[in-house]
Enzyme design. Structure first.
Site, PDB file in Angstrom:
ATOM      1  N   GLY A  59       0.782  -1.224   0.000  1.00 37.07           N
ATOM      2  CA  GLY A  59       0.000   0.000   0.000  1.00 37.07           C
ATOM      3  C   GLY A  59       0.817   1.279   0.000  1.00 37.07           C
ATOM      4  O   GLY A  59       0.266   2.367  -0.076  1.00 37.07           O
ATOM      5  N   ASP A  61       3.248   4.221  -1.378  1.00 39.26           N
ATOM      6  CA  ASP A  61       3.493   4.825  -2.677  1.00 39.26           C
ATOM      7  C   ASP A  61       4.992   5.018  -2.942  1.00 39.26           C
ATOM      8  O   ASP A  61       5.477   4.708  -4.021  1.00 39.26           O
ATOM      9  CB  ASP A  61       2.779   6.177  -2.778  1.00 39.26           C
ATOM     10  CG  ASP A  61       1.268   6.020  -2.632  1.00 39.26           C
ATOM     11  OD1 ASP A  61       0.743   4.993  -3.105  1.00 39.26           O
ATOM     12  OD2 ASP A  61       0.629   6.879  -2.018  1.00 39.26           O
ATOM     13  N   HIS A  84      22.053  13.404 -11.570  1.00 39.29           N
ATOM     14  CA  HIS A  84      21.290  13.215 -12.798  1.00 39.29           C
ATOM     15  C   HIS A  84      19.808  13.170 -12.455  1.00 39.29           C
ATOM     16  O   HIS A  84      19.441  13.198 -11.272  1.00 39.29           O
ATOM     17  CB  HIS A  84      21.739  11.961 -13.549  1.00 39.29           C
ATOM     18  CG  HIS A  84      21.540  10.694 -12.778  1.00 39.29           C
ATOM     19  ND1 HIS A  84      22.384  10.299 -11.759  1.00 39.29           N
ATOM     20  CD2 HIS A  84      20.576   9.731 -12.856  1.00 39.29           C
ATOM     21  CE1 HIS A  84      21.955   9.152 -11.256  1.00 39.29           C
ATOM     22  NE2 HIS A  84      20.852   8.789 -11.894  1.00 39.29           N
ATOM     23  N   HIS A  86      17.223  10.972 -12.596  1.00 41.20           N
ATOM     24  CA  HIS A  86      16.389   9.803 -12.281  1.00 41.20           C
ATOM     25  C   HIS A  86      15.692   9.958 -10.926  1.00 41.20           C
ATOM     26  O   HIS A  86      16.259  10.530 -10.002  1.00 41.20           O
ATOM     27  CB  HIS A  86      17.232   8.526 -12.274  1.00 41.20           C
ATOM     28  CG  HIS A  86      17.494   7.987 -13.651  1.00 41.20           C
ATOM     29  ND1 HIS A  86      18.600   7.237 -13.962  1.00 41.20           N
ATOM     30  CD2 HIS A  86      16.774   8.079 -14.797  1.00 41.20           C
ATOM     31  CE1 HIS A  86      18.564   6.896 -15.242  1.00 41.20           C
ATOM     32  NE2 HIS A  86      17.465   7.396 -15.773  1.00 41.20           N
ATOM     33  N   ASP A 205      29.388   3.817  -7.874  1.00 36.56           N
ATOM     34  CA  ASP A 205      28.185   3.072  -8.271  1.00 36.56           C
ATOM     35  C   ASP A 205      28.500   1.580  -8.363  1.00 36.56           C
ATOM     36  O   ASP A 205      29.268   1.151  -9.214  1.00 36.56           O
ATOM     37  CB  ASP A 205      27.735   3.617  -9.634  1.00 36.56           C
ATOM     38  CG  ASP A 205      26.560   2.862 -10.257  1.00 36.56           C
ATOM     39  OD1 ASP A 205      26.022   1.939  -9.617  1.00 36.56           O
ATOM     40  OD2 ASP A 205      26.185   3.212 -11.391  1.00 36.56           O
ATOM     41  N   ALA A 242      10.498   6.928 -19.125  1.00 37.29           N
ATOM     42  CA  ALA A 242      10.195   8.265 -19.651  1.00 37.29           C
ATOM     43  C   ALA A 242      11.413   9.181 -19.612  1.00 37.29           C
ATOM     44  O   ALA A 242      11.339  10.311 -20.076  1.00 37.29           O
ATOM     45  CB  ALA A 242       9.057   8.883 -18.860  1.00 37.29           C
ATOM     46  N   SER A 243      12.527   8.711 -19.052  1.00 38.08           N
ATOM     47  CA  SER A 243      13.717   9.554 -18.980  1.00 38.08           C
ATOM     48  C   SER A 243      14.819   9.074 -19.910  1.00 38.08           C
ATOM     49  O   SER A 243      15.871   9.686 -19.993  1.00 38.08           O
ATOM     50  CB  SER A 243      14.254   9.548 -17.549  1.00 38.08           C
ATOM     51  OG  SER A 243      14.596   8.224 -17.185  1.00 38.08           O
ATOM     52  N   HIS A 244      14.584   7.965 -20.605  1.00 38.87           N
ATOM     53  CA  HIS A 244      15.670   7.371 -21.395  1.00 38.87           C
ATOM     54  C   HIS A 244      15.712   7.995 -22.787  1.00 38.87           C
ATOM     55  O   HIS A 244      15.352   7.387 -23.792  1.00 38.87           O
ATOM     56  CB  HIS A 244      15.511   5.854 -21.474  1.00 38.87           C
ATOM     57  CG  HIS A 244      16.827   5.153 -21.677  1.00 38.87           C
ATOM     58  ND1 HIS A 244      17.813   5.656 -22.502  1.00 38.87           N
ATOM     59  CD2 HIS A 244      17.340   4.019 -21.156  1.00 38.87           C
ATOM     60  CE1 HIS A 244      18.854   4.850 -22.486  1.00 38.87           C
ATOM     61  NE2 HIS A 244      18.599   3.858 -21.659  1.00 38.87           N
ATOM     62  N   HIS A 377      24.611   0.964 -15.908  1.00 38.03           N
ATOM     63  CA  HIS A 377      25.610   0.961 -14.830  1.00 38.03           C
ATOM     64  C   HIS A 377      26.850   0.154 -15.239  1.00 38.03           C
ATOM     65  O   HIS A 377      26.725  -0.915 -15.829  1.00 38.03           O
ATOM     66  CB  HIS A 377      25.010   0.362 -13.557  1.00 38.03           C
ATOM     67  CG  HIS A 377      23.798   1.102 -13.073  1.00 38.03           C
ATOM     68  ND1 HIS A 377      23.874   2.150 -12.199  1.00 38.03           N
ATOM     69  CD2 HIS A 377      22.487   0.963 -13.380  1.00 38.03           C
ATOM     70  CE1 HIS A 377      22.657   2.620 -11.973  1.00 38.03           C
ATOM     71  NE2 HIS A 377      21.797   1.913 -12.677  1.00 38.03           N
ATOM     72  N   HIS A 399      25.135   2.859  -3.926  1.00 43.06           N
ATOM     73  CA  HIS A 399      24.133   2.528  -4.938  1.00 43.06           C
ATOM     74  C   HIS A 399      24.060   1.018  -5.166  1.00 43.06           C
ATOM     75  O   HIS A 399      24.257   0.533  -6.284  1.00 43.06           O
ATOM     76  CB  HIS A 399      24.470   3.251  -6.254  1.00 43.06           C
ATOM     77  CG  HIS A 399      23.278   3.438  -7.141  1.00 43.06           C
ATOM     78  ND1 HIS A 399      22.822   2.471  -8.006  1.00 43.06           N
ATOM     79  CD2 HIS A 399      22.433   4.478  -7.284  1.00 43.06           C
ATOM     80  CE1 HIS A 399      21.769   2.923  -8.644  1.00 43.06           C
ATOM     81  NE2 HIS A 399      21.501   4.130  -8.235  1.00 43.06           N
TER      82      HIS A 399
END
EC number: 3.1.-.-
Lengths: 561, 561
Positions: A59, A61, A84, A86, A205, A242-244, A377, A399
């Site tokens: 439940g 978000d 960046h 993301h 990373d 939507a960011s690629h 990555h 990360h």
């Protein structure tokens, strides 16, 4: 290797001249990246992202980093460097700026455009400082230099932070594609220069540290995409993040080559591609893009749709197409391309979408059956190059989950970084850089902060535990009305059960039994509310366990009238 | 390709001389494999397995095939052929035999030993017929021939079923390792002979149809295992499936070579390895095996533990070790090998275990970072060989989700099987073989039958929907006591909320508001129970949505006294 001890205590006061590094997110998990740097009483934050919930957090978000260790020092934060755009690096910025909207944001042009669009939805207008690779900016006592890195979104930056305590480099997310689509390489010569000066600590990373070898070039996908376009009989529907921008650029190029028109579907896709196009990151040939509403006027074989939902998100367009719950009805001969990763934890949802689309006759192309995705990555082979160029004196993988952090540290040790100079930390673990040595010195609070609906932080672990029990076993409420003076039962027990899988009528015998037990106990004297509750819990609980081998939540409610 | 139409009706009566094939499980999912063959009023069943639940089925223990389409003909079943001993092929047998214990089971020695051990726990002693590869048995009107196939458990069989309607071959699960550990190959010459006679319909394992190329040999794992044994400093803990005799054989061989002792951990592992050893499938050198209780007497570097839990099952030994909730305490230097697959849907659980073990300092070896697992199912390259040898006149992929079934059919078509002779069916879809042509003719009921605790089938989709809502949002119970004659409120509303994340004290204003609304409505006349319920639902629901943007389950209970 330096591990956090389970009984690690609170961090001591920071020594003068030392630099303190406290990751509040991103270590021990992939998401909600946030690291706090402290020097001379001032703070610099690198990234401030969200974590997406798993099944264990029903439940919920979003999950935010816990700001409590810096809440009393919000006025001492000189800036937030965003590496960046993301979500797992910028998504929590609105929640931090809500607490102090004066903290400046520092980032590249695209990164700032994306966070500003997001903040506008929260009605926040931030102070921003736009930076570029090669630039150097003093942010309070932190002398920051920005270095170009290549990732699955354009305009990503690493940052080298110099203080009198030494130089710390945080890579942000990166890989080392040697033939990037936009020609913007991870700037290894710049890292080599930093190494020459002396890199005291590298935060790197670690996401792909377990993956052997090298990540294929982003442009290698183009062959697989062309193959799809050459063979598709009807519509082509491509799902991606939507960011690629570069991935979508390649889809646009293929569409142009094969003379198809393209429509973007979904709010975030339309918004981000608008930003990327306006700022010159997405090159759109001529009148390639059309509005999705005009698609009916075009033959199916001239159409490409680009949408979100590649992770199987149930409300996204793609899932709804798979369920025939979207205006775009999938038919035999349609081709769907999932040009995206398969983020661990999302497999079931993604396969459900693939199966649904296949069932309606679509030909579904995904990373499991075609080369339509490469990771963003650096993998093990690339990290070895990177360590040999950076020669860090201390290494701290970030990360990543524990398995990634450990694999990354092992790679560093192989390149010659001393074992005692690799630090595996987790969220909240405080690392001090003193006299050129990075050491774990204590910890701060860094638990999950849950966003559920409109509220932040009021869902506790106890509520989640209740949800897990309710979700697995359901509940049985038992209402009893008693006379407050005589203690006699006036009405009930009345039973209401949901999710227990036990039919209402099945309760009749146990209700009779419970009634009898209550009466018998009452005959020994006036029953207290607590005694009635105990009796209810024991009687019903035992009956369910014996008869059904289940353990629903049992809630006795006693009302006195 | 023949697809089931969404509006497919009930199947008509079976024509004389025709063979009917009805999959009750395994098509559209991986699990609960069960196919019913019907000829001349008699039935033969091939496999009867369970499906393991996903997140969408909270609290469920197992999912069975729906027996309702054969329930009135249990006395007409001539036998259940079990192709091999995996749970998804034998796990539902106890539930079918509960309804008629007289149905004989037909299978290989190991398969029967495993199902008999399972049935003993259910206190059922079955009638069995042991068969071997190359044998032919008449089972009612079904003339069955058994063919050796290679899989991730020994002694697996395919079955060729001859009736006057034609020959149908069901592969069961198989792959085509050309250097199997036990030398028992998938018997391609036997399949070639069947092809020569004429294979009218082939039911083929499609699980790996999307995977290109060939599955590596099981024995290739030995190199990775030896590498682990050569480098391990302390204990080695290997997790695998309790039925993977060959995998465990290789661990035993490596342990023997490196002079370590082996202990089995976990009930199913101990039981199955006992059976495999007794029947000669597992070769155990000398005094290699020790009791787990004696391990403390041995130095860590002389110890191997073999346990279950490779899928991240929370109650299994491995998960408990990862949580430090097991007598075996993981320490720095221990090596854990997950010599197993990563079944889709289990990723999050498995990675949680890997991260937990890593956090305690273990070196974790898994299929992501070493060659410690190979699949048990034929991949695309192998299926092409198989189709070219079998030359089936009709093809029906089984044992797969839609994406697998479709990919498998596409492979068959590439080898020359006519498109109109490939049948993609789902659970419950009825396929008749008439005059050498397989066609979809209708459907029967084939929903999920849930096992939860001790009961079978009383958890409905509605209970699961309740559980999902409760698990995501929690609930709010509102209890009102009214006077039955005057309709006046005697007590309440009393609120009890769980999992909603709303603090009890937060309800005070809305309770007052609700009380007011109830009183106002009551002043217009006596309120009916239904009206009170509606008012409660509307008032509380709106208040929660407005203030918290959440939608918990709201349960008004009105009691009249």
């Amino acid at each position: 290797m330096s591990h956090p001890h389970p009984e690690l205590g609170a961090a001591p006061a920071l020594k003068e001249g030392a630099l303190r590094i406290t990751p509040l997110g991103g270590l021990g998990e992939i998401g909600r990246n946030m690291t706090v740097f402290e020097y001379g009483g001032r703070l610099l934050i690198v990234d401030c992202g969200v974590l997406f919930p798993e099944d264990e957090q029903p439940g919920i978000d979003l999950i935010l980093p816990d700001f409590s260790s810096i809440r009393d020092r919000l006025d001492k934060i000189d800036g937030i460097v965003l590496t960046h755009g993301h979500e797992d690096h910028i998504g929590a910025v609105p929640y931090l700026l809500r607490e102090n909207p004066d903290i400046p944001l520092i980032g590249s042009k695209l990164t700032l455009a994306l966070i500003e669009a997001k903040l506008a939805e929260h009605r926040i207008r931030p102070y921003v400082l736009e930076v570029k690779e090669g630039e150097r900016e003093r942010i309070g006592p932190f002398d920051c230099e920005f270095i170009a890195v290549n990732h699955s979104i354009p305009d990503a930056l690493a940052v080298a932070i110099r203080t009198p305590a030494g130089m710390v480099v945080a890579t942000g997310d990166f890989k080392m594609d040697q033939l990037p689509l936009d020609g913007r390489l991870t700037d290894l010569p710049a890292f080599a220069k930093l190494a020459e000066e002396g890199m005291d600590l590298l935060l790197v990373d670690s996401t792909n540290a377990e993956v052997p070898g090298f990540i294929p070039h982003e442009r290698d996908i183009s062959a697989a995409l062309r193959n799809v376009f050459a063979n598709a009989e009807r519509r082509i529907i491509v799902a991606s993040f939507a960011s690629h921008v570069h991935r979508i650029q390649q889809v646009l190029d293929a569409a142009h080559e094969y003379k198809r028109k393209v429509a973007f579907v979904g709010r975030s896709m339309v918004r981000n591609m608008g930003i990327a196009r306006d700022l010159g990151y997405l090159k759109v040939p001529g009148n390639l893009i059309v509005d999705v509403k005009t698609l009916d006027d075009l033959p199916d074989k001239d159409v490409v749709l680009i949408c979100t939902g590649s992770q199987g998100e149930p409300m996204a367009a793609l899932s709804r197409m798979a369920n025939r719950d979207h205006q775009i009805r999938i038919v035999e001969g349609d081709t769907v391309v999932l040009a995206s990763s398969l983020i661990p934890g999302n497999e079931t949802a993604i396969y459900r979408v693939i199966n649904g689309l296949t069932r309606w006759g679509a030909n579904v192309v995904h990373k499991g059956n075609a080369k339509v995705h490469v990771s963003g990555h650096a993998s093990a082979g690339e990290l070895l190059y990177f360590f040999n160029i950076c020669k860090p004196r201390n290494l701290m993988p970030v990360h990543g989950e524990w398995r990634h952090l450990r694999a990354c540290a092992d790679l560093g040790i192989k390149t010659g970084i001393p074992k005692e100079r690799t630090v595996i930390a987790e969220d909240g673990v405080v690392v001090d850089l003193v006299d050129g040595v990075a050491k774990i010195v204590g910890k701060v609070q860094a638990g999950y902060v849950y966003v559920d609906g409109s509220s932040v932080g009021d869902i506790t672990e106890a509520s989640l535990k209740d949800r897990r029990i309710l979700g697995e076993e359901g509940f049985i409420s038992v209402f009893v009305v008693v006379d407050s003076s005589s203690g006699k039962i006036v009405s009930g027990p009345t039973i209401q059960a949901r999710g227990s899988g036990i039919d209402d009528s099945a309760f009749v015998p146990v209700v009779a039994k419970l009634q009898e037990a209550l009466e018998r106990s009452a005959s020994d004297g006036v029953l207290e509310v607590r005694q009635i509750q105990q009796l209810v819990r024991r009687t019903i609980g035992k009956w369910v366990a014996d008869n059904y081998r289940r353990r629903p939540m049992i809630l006795p409610v006693v009302v006195e009238v």
